[in-house]
Design a protein around this motif. Structure first.
Motif, short mmCIF file in Angstrom:
data_model
loop_
_atom_site.label_atom_id
_atom_site.label_comp_id
_atom_site.label_asym_id
_atom_site.label_seq_id
_atom_site.Cartn_x
_atom_site.Cartn_y
_atom_site.Cartn_z
N GLN A 31 10.22 49.51 23.68
CA GLN A 31 9.98 49.36 25.12
C GLN A 31 10.55 48.04 25.62
OE1 GLN A 31 5.69 49.67 25.27
NE2 GLN A 31 5.75 51.87 25.68
N LEU A 32 11.05 48.07 26.85
CA LEU A 32 11.56 46.87 27.49
C LEU A 32 10.64 46.51 28.64
CD1 LEU A 32 13.87 44.74 27.89
CD2 LEU A 32 14.93 46.41 29.45
N ARG A 33 10.22 45.25 28.69
CA ARG A 33 9.37 44.80 29.80
C ARG A 33 10.13 43.80 30.66
NH1 ARG A 33 4.42 44.86 31.89
NH2 ARG A 33 3.53 42.97 32.80
N ILE A 34 10.05 44.01 31.97
CA ILE A 34 10.68 43.13 32.94
C ILE A 34 9.58 42.47 33.75
CG2 ILE A 34 12.36 42.95 34.81
CD1 ILE A 34 12.31 46.16 32.88
N GLU A 35 9.52 41.14 33.74
CA GLU A 35 8.43 40.43 34.42
C GLU A 35 8.94 39.45 35.47
OE1 GLU A 35 5.73 38.30 31.95
OE2 GLU A 35 4.81 40.11 31.11
N ASN A 36 8.11 39.25 36.50
CA ASN A 36 8.32 38.19 37.46
C ASN A 36 7.79 36.91 36.83
OD1 ASN A 36 7.52 36.27 39.59
ND2 ASN A 36 8.16 37.88 41.01
N LYS A 37 8.64 35.89 36.67
CA LYS A 37 8.26 34.66 35.98
C LYS A 37 7.11 33.93 36.67
CE LYS A 37 12.82 33.64 34.00
NZ LYS A 37 13.97 32.69 34.03
N GLU A 38 7.05 34.01 37.98
CA GLU A 38 6.03 33.28 38.73
C GLU A 38 4.66 33.94 38.64
OE1 GLU A 38 7.37 32.84 42.72
OE2 GLU A 38 9.08 31.57 42.18
N THR A 39 4.61 35.26 38.76
CA THR A 39 3.33 35.97 38.80
C THR A 39 2.90 36.52 37.44
OG1 THR A 39 4.33 38.11 39.33
CG2 THR A 39 3.81 36.64 41.18
N GLY A 40 3.87 36.72 36.54
CA GLY A 40 3.56 37.32 35.24
C GLY A 40 3.40 38.82 35.33
N LYS A 41 3.57 39.38 36.53
CA LYS A 41 3.45 40.84 36.71
C LYS A 41 4.79 41.48 36.40
CE LYS A 41 -0.20 40.70 40.20
NZ LYS A 41 -0.59 41.07 41.56
N GLY A 42 4.73 42.69 35.84
CA GLY A 42 5.99 43.32 35.49
C GLY A 42 5.86 44.81 35.23
N ILE A 43 6.95 45.37 34.76
CA ILE A 43 7.04 46.81 34.49
C ILE A 43 7.56 47.01 33.07
CG2 ILE A 43 8.29 48.93 35.11
CD1 ILE A 43 8.29 47.93 38.01
N THR A 44 6.92 47.92 32.34
CA THR A 44 7.34 48.25 30.98
C THR A 44 7.95 49.64 30.98
OG1 THR A 44 5.56 46.88 30.06
CG2 THR A 44 6.58 48.51 28.60
N ILE A 45 9.12 49.76 30.42
CA ILE A 45 9.79 51.06 30.39
C ILE A 45 10.11 51.46 28.95
CG2 ILE A 45 10.77 51.04 32.71
CD1 ILE A 45 13.28 49.85 31.68
N SER A 46 9.98 52.75 28.68
CA SER A 46 10.25 53.29 27.34
C SER A 46 11.72 53.66 27.24
CB SER A 46 9.37 54.52 27.11
OG SER A 46 9.68 55.09 25.86
N PHE A 98 -1.72 56.40 28.94
CA PHE A 98 -1.33 55.40 29.92
C PHE A 98 -2.37 54.27 29.92
CE2 PHE A 98 -0.77 53.62 34.20
CZ PHE A 98 0.61 53.59 34.31
N PRO A 99 -1.93 53.01 30.02
CA PRO A 99 -2.86 51.87 29.96
C PRO A 99 -3.93 51.93 31.05
CG PRO A 99 -0.58 51.12 29.81
CD PRO A 99 -0.53 52.57 30.17
N THR A 100 -5.13 51.49 30.74
CA THR A 100 -6.21 51.44 31.74
C THR A 100 -6.32 50.06 32.38
OG1 THR A 100 -7.80 50.96 29.98
CG2 THR A 100 -7.55 53.27 30.64
N ALA A 101 -5.46 49.14 31.93
CA ALA A 101 -5.43 47.80 32.52
C ALA A 101 -3.97 47.37 32.70
CB ALA A 101 -6.16 46.80 31.65
N GLN A 102 -3.75 46.52 33.67
CA GLN A 102 -2.40 46.03 33.96
C GLN A 102 -2.48 44.53 34.19
OE1 GLN A 102 -0.21 47.46 37.62
NE2 GLN A 102 0.84 48.72 36.12
N ASP A 103 -1.68 43.79 33.43
CA ASP A 103 -1.69 42.33 33.52
C ASP A 103 -3.10 41.76 33.40
OD1 ASP A 103 1.14 42.23 34.01
OD2 ASP A 103 0.76 42.83 36.07
N GLY A 104 -3.89 42.38 32.49
CA GLY A 104 -5.23 41.87 32.22
C GLY A 104 -6.30 42.30 33.21
N VAL A 105 -5.94 43.09 34.19
CA VAL A 105 -6.90 43.54 35.20
C VAL A 105 -7.11 45.05 35.06
CG1 VAL A 105 -7.44 43.67 37.66
CG2 VAL A 105 -6.13 41.72 36.78
#
Length: 266
Positions: A31-46, A98-105
């Motif tokens: 999987q490849l994850r692309i994140e916003n450096k400032e927020t730490g939020k991102g998208i993971t793709i298979s 599918f994950p039940t949490a995203q970026d720890g939330v």
């Protein structure tokens, strides 16, 4: 050119490169994850799924992923608000993996079937954001209110379907590409209306986010065709859900396992 996960990863990193983004590769899950450096939020793709689509669609497959990631990252940077946007709240169906949490939330979710789970989203026109507990708390809302609004909204969506007959069985397809095709499986009154129209056993499938299949099964061949069809859709979908189908009986969905001409209810 022969495509593999490594080449696909490099191509996606090249096309999604931005000073404000970071990339990380999970070799174990490919999987490849692309994140916003400032927020730490991102998208993971298979990656394997995208490689598979590339075999059929070539550059269109990559274009679709790039668009999906760009829109998703843009949406994540926007300040979300539920109040005043009630008509934009919808349920979305995902697999139980599918994950039940995203970026720890924790994401707002409910159990659905053994194969599927319900999440809730705020529509943002070209994309949507899954609603998490943090947003619900910030707005002073509660889970029941969001669930009630989302289920009301999904009942307002078009249920127009296209039909195709194969070997004495009729297959109905709902494919509006509005992001909520599979979500129509939660419109129980619609499913019950369809059940009244059918002559044989009613089977339902949501192989990926952008399609809902309802089958009027008249013979064993119908189950075989449905199994092949569902697997094909599952393999080609941008957001796969489940390759299994469900029998709809007495308002309930029961997963069915189809082996050759034999069908087995779970």
């Amino acid at each position: 050119m022969k495509m593999d996960s490594n080449k696909m990863r490099k191509e996606l990193e090249r096309r999604l490169e931005h000073p404000n983004r970071s990339f990380s590769y999970d070799k174990k899950n490919d999987q490849l994850r692309i994140e916003n450096k400032e927020t730490g939020k991102g998208i993971t793709i298979s990656l394997p799924g995208i490689v598979g689509k590339w075999e059929e669609q070539k550059e269109k497959a990559i274009d679709a992923v790039v668009y999906y990631v760009e829109e998703g990252l843009q949406a994540m940077s926007e300040e979300l608000q539920l109040q005043g946007h009630e008509k934009r709240i919808f349920p979305v169906i995902r697999s139980t993996s599918f994950p039940t949490a995203q970026d720890g939330v924790e994401l707002l979710h409910d159990e659905h079937t053994a194969e599927t789970r319900i999440y809730y989203a705020l529509d943002l026109d070209k994309t949507y954001r899954l609603i998490d507990e943090k947003l619900v708390e910030k707005e002073g809302w509660n889970r029941d209110r969001i669930k009630e609004i989302a289920l009301f909204n999904v009942r307002s969506l078009s249920t127009e379907m296209k039909a195709d007959q194969v070997a004495g069985n009729t297959f109905y397809f709902l494919n509006k590409n509005d992001g909520y095709d599979a979500s129509r499986i939660l419109n129980v009154s619609f499913l019950k209306e369809m059940e009244q129209k059918l002559n044989g056993s009613m089977a339902v499938a949501v192989p990926h986010q952008d399609v809902l299949i309802i089958a009027d099964i008249q013979n064993d061949t119908g189950y075989d065709i449905l199994a092949q069809m569902t697997m094909s859709f599952f393999a080609s979908g941008r957001v796969p859900i489940t390759a299994l189908s469900f029998l709809f009986e007495e308002g309930e969905l029961e997963p069915i396992f189809i082996l050759g001409k034999n069908k087995k209810k779970d």
